[in-house]
Design a protein around this motif. Structure first.
Motif, PDB file in Angstrom:
ATOM      1  N   ALA A 193       0.835  -1.084  -0.149  1.00 22.66           N
ATOM      2  CA  ALA A 193      -0.019  -0.032  -0.110  1.00 22.66           C
ATOM      3  C   ALA A 193       0.829   1.387   0.237  1.00 22.66           C
ATOM      4  CB  ALA A 193      -0.887  -0.022   1.127  1.00 22.66           C
ATOM      5  N   PRO A 194       0.408   2.539  -0.668  1.00 21.16           N
ATOM      6  CA  PRO A 194       1.117   3.694  -0.625  1.00 21.16           C
ATOM      7  C   PRO A 194       1.719   4.143   0.846  1.00 21.16           C
ATOM      8  CG  PRO A 194      -0.658   3.782  -2.005  1.00 21.16           C
ATOM      9  CD  PRO A 194      -0.748   2.439  -1.173  1.00 21.16           C
ATOM     10  N   VAL A 195       2.917   4.325   0.947  1.00 23.26           N
ATOM     11  CA  VAL A 195       3.394   4.792   2.095  1.00 23.26           C
ATOM     12  C   VAL A 195       4.393   5.820   1.586  1.00 23.26           C
ATOM     13  CG1 VAL A 195       3.130   2.670   3.319  1.00 23.26           C
ATOM     14  CG2 VAL A 195       5.144   2.994   1.985  1.00 23.26           C
ATOM     15  N   SER A 196       4.699   6.773   2.688  1.00 22.18           N
ATOM     16  CA  SER A 196       5.424   7.699   2.432  1.00 22.18           C
ATOM     17  C   SER A 196       6.825   8.148   3.664  1.00 22.18           C
ATOM     18  CB  SER A 196       4.684   9.081   2.355  1.00 22.18           C
ATOM     19  OG  SER A 196       4.049   9.410   3.721  1.00 22.18           O
ATOM     20  N   ALA A 197       6.982   7.010   4.377  1.00 22.47           N
ATOM     21  CA  ALA A 197       7.873   7.256   5.303  1.00 22.47           C
ATOM     22  C   ALA A 197       8.614   5.702   5.424  1.00 22.47           C
ATOM     23  CB  ALA A 197       7.124   7.461   6.369  1.00 22.47           C
ATOM     24  N   HIS A 198       9.928   5.866   5.812  1.00 22.48           N
ATOM     25  CA  HIS A 198      10.784   4.840   6.134  1.00 22.48           C
ATOM     26  C   HIS A 198      10.324   4.398   7.693  1.00 22.48           C
ATOM     27  CE1 HIS A 198      12.747   5.591   2.536  1.00 22.48           C
ATOM     28  NE2 HIS A 198      13.991   5.270   2.894  1.00 22.48           N
ATOM     29  N   PRO A 199      10.554   2.986   7.852  1.00 19.36           N
ATOM     30  CA  PRO A 199      11.013   1.996   7.136  1.00 19.36           C
ATOM     31  C   PRO A 199       9.756   1.379   6.401  1.00 19.36           C
ATOM     32  CG  PRO A 199      10.548   1.256   9.305  1.00 19.36           C
ATOM     33  CD  PRO A 199      10.179   2.816   9.467  1.00 19.36           C
ATOM     34  N   HIS A 200      10.336   0.270   5.394  1.00 18.67           N
ATOM     35  CA  HIS A 200       9.124  -0.345   4.576  1.00 18.67           C
ATOM     36  C   HIS A 200       8.913  -1.547   4.956  1.00 18.67           C
ATOM     37  CE1 HIS A 200       8.654   3.423   2.516  1.00 18.67           C
ATOM     38  NE2 HIS A 200       9.799   3.438   2.337  1.00 18.67           N
ATOM     39  N   ALA A 201       9.963  -2.437   5.805  1.00 20.41           N
ATOM     40  CA  ALA A 201      10.052  -3.693   6.044  1.00 20.41           C
ATOM     41  C   ALA A 201      10.398  -3.763   7.477  1.00 20.41           C
ATOM     42  CB  ALA A 201      10.832  -4.558   5.136  1.00 20.41           C
ATOM     43  N   TRP A 202      10.066  -4.824   8.037  1.00 27.03           N
ATOM     44  CA  TRP A 202      10.234  -5.113   9.533  1.00 27.03           C
ATOM     45  C   TRP A 202      10.781  -6.332   9.812  1.00 27.03           C
ATOM     46  CZ3 TRP A 202       6.684  -2.578   7.245  1.00 27.03           C
ATOM     47  CH2 TRP A 202       6.199  -1.234   7.641  1.00 27.03           C
ATOM     48  N   ILE A 203      11.942  -6.509  10.712  1.00 21.33           N
ATOM     49  CA  ILE A 203      12.467  -7.823  11.304  1.00 21.33           C
ATOM     50  C   ILE A 203      12.436  -7.717  12.675  1.00 21.33           C
ATOM     51  CG2 ILE A 203      14.816  -8.886  11.245  1.00 21.33           C
ATOM     52  CD1 ILE A 203      15.662  -7.962   8.580  1.00 21.33           C
ATOM     53  N   TRP A 232      16.789 -13.704  12.265  1.00 20.62           N
ATOM     54  CA  TRP A 232      15.831 -12.728  11.604  1.00 20.62           C
ATOM     55  C   TRP A 232      14.687 -13.348  11.312  1.00 20.62           C
ATOM     56  CZ3 TRP A 232      19.099  -9.427   7.808  1.00 20.62           C
ATOM     57  CH2 TRP A 232      20.140  -8.623   8.380  1.00 20.62           C
ATOM     58  N   LEU A 233      13.519 -12.705  11.993  1.00 23.14           N
ATOM     59  CA  LEU A 233      12.050 -13.191  11.380  1.00 23.14           C
ATOM     60  C   LEU A 233      11.589 -11.807  10.831  1.00 23.14           C
ATOM     61  CD1 LEU A 233      10.036 -15.613  11.958  1.00 23.14           C
ATOM     62  CD2 LEU A 233       9.481 -14.251  14.106  1.00 23.14           C
ATOM     63  N   PHE A 234      11.364 -12.200   9.473  1.00 26.68           N
ATOM     64  CA  PHE A 234      10.814 -11.034   8.554  1.00 26.68           C
ATOM     65  C   PHE A 234       9.224 -11.050   8.813  1.00 26.68           C
ATOM     66  CE2 PHE A 234      14.627 -12.798   6.568  1.00 26.68           C
ATOM     67  CZ  PHE A 234      15.191 -11.672   6.032  1.00 26.68           C
ATOM     68  N   ASP A 235       8.798  -9.924   8.429  1.00 22.54           N
ATOM     69  CA  ASP A 235       7.312  -9.730   8.805  1.00 22.54           C
ATOM     70  C   ASP A 235       6.381 -10.247   7.913  1.00 22.54           C
ATOM     71  OD1 ASP A 235       6.346  -7.861   6.300  1.00 22.54           O
ATOM     72  OD2 ASP A 235       8.307  -6.937   6.848  1.00 22.54           O
ATOM     73  N   ASP A 236       5.294 -10.370   8.286  1.00 20.37           N
ATOM     74  CA  ASP A 236       4.318 -11.291   7.409  1.00 20.37           C
ATOM     75  C   ASP A 236       3.986 -10.995   5.919  1.00 20.37           C
ATOM     76  OD1 ASP A 236       2.916 -13.084   9.549  1.00 20.37           O
ATOM     77  OD2 ASP A 236       2.781 -11.081  10.564  1.00 20.37           O
ATOM     78  N   SER A 275      17.745 -21.308   6.973  1.00 19.94           N
ATOM     79  CA  SER A 275      16.588 -20.490   6.790  1.00 19.94           C
ATOM     80  C   SER A 275      15.540 -21.706   7.024  1.00 19.94           C
ATOM     81  CB  SER A 275      16.467 -19.727   5.475  1.00 19.94           C
ATOM     82  OG  SER A 275      15.230 -18.711   5.595  1.00 19.94           O
ATOM     83  N   TYR A 276      14.082 -21.070   7.312  1.00 20.95           N
ATOM     84  CA  TYR A 276      13.261 -21.904   7.796  1.00 20.95           C
ATOM     85  C   TYR A 276      11.832 -21.172   7.555  1.00 20.95           C
ATOM     86  CZ  TYR A 276      14.229 -20.865  12.594  1.00 20.95           C
ATOM     87  OH  TYR A 276      14.335 -20.018  13.492  1.00 20.95           O
ATOM     88  N   VAL A 277      10.609 -21.585   7.756  1.00 23.02           N
ATOM     89  CA  VAL A 277       9.279 -20.883   7.809  1.00 23.02           C
ATOM     90  C   VAL A 277       8.856 -21.210   9.124  1.00 23.02           C
ATOM     91  CG1 VAL A 277       6.975 -20.606   6.978  1.00 23.02           C
ATOM     92  CG2 VAL A 277       8.823 -21.171   5.296  1.00 23.02           C
ATOM     93  N   GLU A 278       8.655 -20.139   9.928  1.00 25.60           N
ATOM     94  CA  GLU A 278       8.077 -20.192  11.307  1.00 25.60           C
ATOM     95  C   GLU A 278       6.676 -19.588  11.340  1.00 25.60           C
ATOM     96  OE1 GLU A 278       8.955 -18.093  15.434  1.00 25.60           O
ATOM     97  OE2 GLU A 278      10.575 -19.453  14.756  1.00 25.60           O
ATOM     98  N   GLY A 279       5.796 -20.707  11.590  1.00 23.43           N
ATOM     99  CA  GLY A 279       4.231 -20.138  11.142  1.00 23.43           C
ATOM    100  C   GLY A 279       4.021 -19.698   9.807  1.00 23.43           C
ATOM    101  N   SER A 280       3.806 -18.499   9.447  1.00 16.56           N
ATOM    102  CA  SER A 280       3.728 -17.936   8.270  1.00 16.56           C
ATOM    103  C   SER A 280       4.783 -16.935   7.744  1.00 16.56           C
ATOM    104  CB  SER A 280       2.572 -17.096   8.227  1.00 16.56           C
ATOM    105  OG  SER A 280       2.340 -15.932   9.082  1.00 16.56           O
ATOM    106  N   ARG A 281       5.710 -16.817   8.634  1.00 12.11           N
ATOM    107  CA  ARG A 281       6.949 -15.963   8.475  1.00 12.11           C
ATOM    108  C   ARG A 281       8.434 -16.683   8.148  1.00 12.11           C
ATOM    109  NH1 ARG A 281       6.788 -11.757  13.565  1.00 12.11           N
ATOM    110  NH2 ARG A 281       8.257 -10.940  12.352  1.00 12.11           N
ATOM    111  N   LEU A 282       8.962 -16.042   7.280  1.00 15.50           N
ATOM    112  CA  LEU A 282      10.382 -16.425   6.825  1.00 15.50           C
ATOM    113  C   LEU A 282      11.389 -16.296   7.954  1.00 15.50           C
ATOM    114  CD1 LEU A 282      12.081 -17.946   4.589  1.00 15.50           C
ATOM    115  CD2 LEU A 282      12.432 -15.404   3.649  1.00 15.50           C
ATOM    116  N   ALA A 283      12.266 -17.233   8.247  1.00 16.50           N
ATOM    117  CA  ALA A 283      13.308 -16.729   9.422  1.00 16.50           C
ATOM    118  C   ALA A 283      14.726 -17.216   8.733  1.00 16.50           C
ATOM    119  CB  ALA A 283      12.961 -17.706  10.813  1.00 16.50           C
ATOM    120  N   MET A 284      15.446 -16.541   9.124  1.00 18.28           N
ATOM    121  CA  MET A 284      16.851 -16.879   8.838  1.00 18.28           C
ATOM    122  C   MET A 284      17.779 -16.756   9.918  1.00 18.28           C
ATOM    123  SD  MET A 284      19.251 -15.051   5.964  1.00 18.28           S
ATOM    124  CE  MET A 284      19.135 -13.238   6.406  1.00 18.28           C
TER     125      MET A 284
END
Length: 218
Positions: free
Chosen positions: A24-34, A55-59, A119-128
């Motif tokens: 979705a349109p956003v206008s501020a940093h950050p844009h992804a979360w770990i 590191w557990l990446f956002d959904d 790396s693996y999948v934890e629930g619905s999230r990618l982990a490294m």
């Protein structure tokens, strides 16, 4: 062939470009979360020899990346594809020192390339997960040690997970830790808020939004 092409095409920074293009349109940093977990690594002498990270990446990011990966007959993601993905991510991150700064006193400590990655999948999230070994062990009883994990341009926000085990130390070890939250000045927060998703912050800007883990060892 699919695996090689997919991994080459979707290495770490490319992930983020696509992520912003479809979000979705956003206008501020950050844009992804770990969400981060860390464990300082010690040798038998009580010296710090590296830092284990998870590191557990956002959904949203995880969902996009996972849809590009093949699945096995059992419906699970092919581990080979996930492993190759982690390998390419970490190769690309090497240039940026894996977003990690470990200090002995006021001096940044040199580290080698990562080891023991997976790396693996934890629930619905990618982990490294990976270990980041120091080139030279440091004695935290003689030199104060602290570390930070952050994206230098603050495109990604990296903060320790809100869990009791987000930072772990050996139970029999001589160290305790304190987690110092980020405290950007008002002008730095405003600067981040005013960055468009296509803008690039000045390299090093992310340190203002970084947590500091400080170790006290006796």
């Amino acid at each position: 062939m699919f695996l090689k092409n997919a991994v080459t095409r979707f290495f770490f920074w490319s992930f983020l470009v696509v992520f912003t293009a479809i979000s979705a349109p956003v206008s501020a940093h950050p844009h992804a979360w770990i969400d981060l977990k860390t464990t300082p690594l010690f040798n038998d002498k009580g010296e710090i020899i590296g830092l284990k990270q998870l590191w557990l990446f956002d959904d949203f990011y995880s969902a996009y990346i996972l849809q590009t990966l093949p699945k096995a007959d059992d419906g699970l993601y092919e581990q080979k594809a996930i492993d190759e993905l982690a390998k390419m991510n970490l190769q690309n991150l090497e240039e940026y020192k894996y977003f990690t700064v470990i200090k002995g006193g006021e001096k940044p400590l040199e580290h080698d390339a990562v080891t023991n990655y997976r790396s693996y999948v934890e629930g619905s999230r990618l982990a490294m997960e990976f270990d980041l070994p120091l080139k030279t062990p440091v004695d935290p009883k003689k030199v104060p040690v602290e570390y930070l994990v952050y994206d230098p341009i603050y495109y990604i926000e990296i903060l320790h997970a809100k869990l009791d085990d987000a930072i772990t130390l050996p139970k029999a070890g001589p160290c305790t830790y304190s987690l110092i939250p980020p405290s950007p000045a008002r002008e730095q927060s405003l600067a981040a808020a005013n960055l468009d998703r296509d803008d690039t912050a000045e390299y090093g800007f992310g340190v203002y939004f970084a947590e500091i883990v400080s170790l006290t060892c006796e």
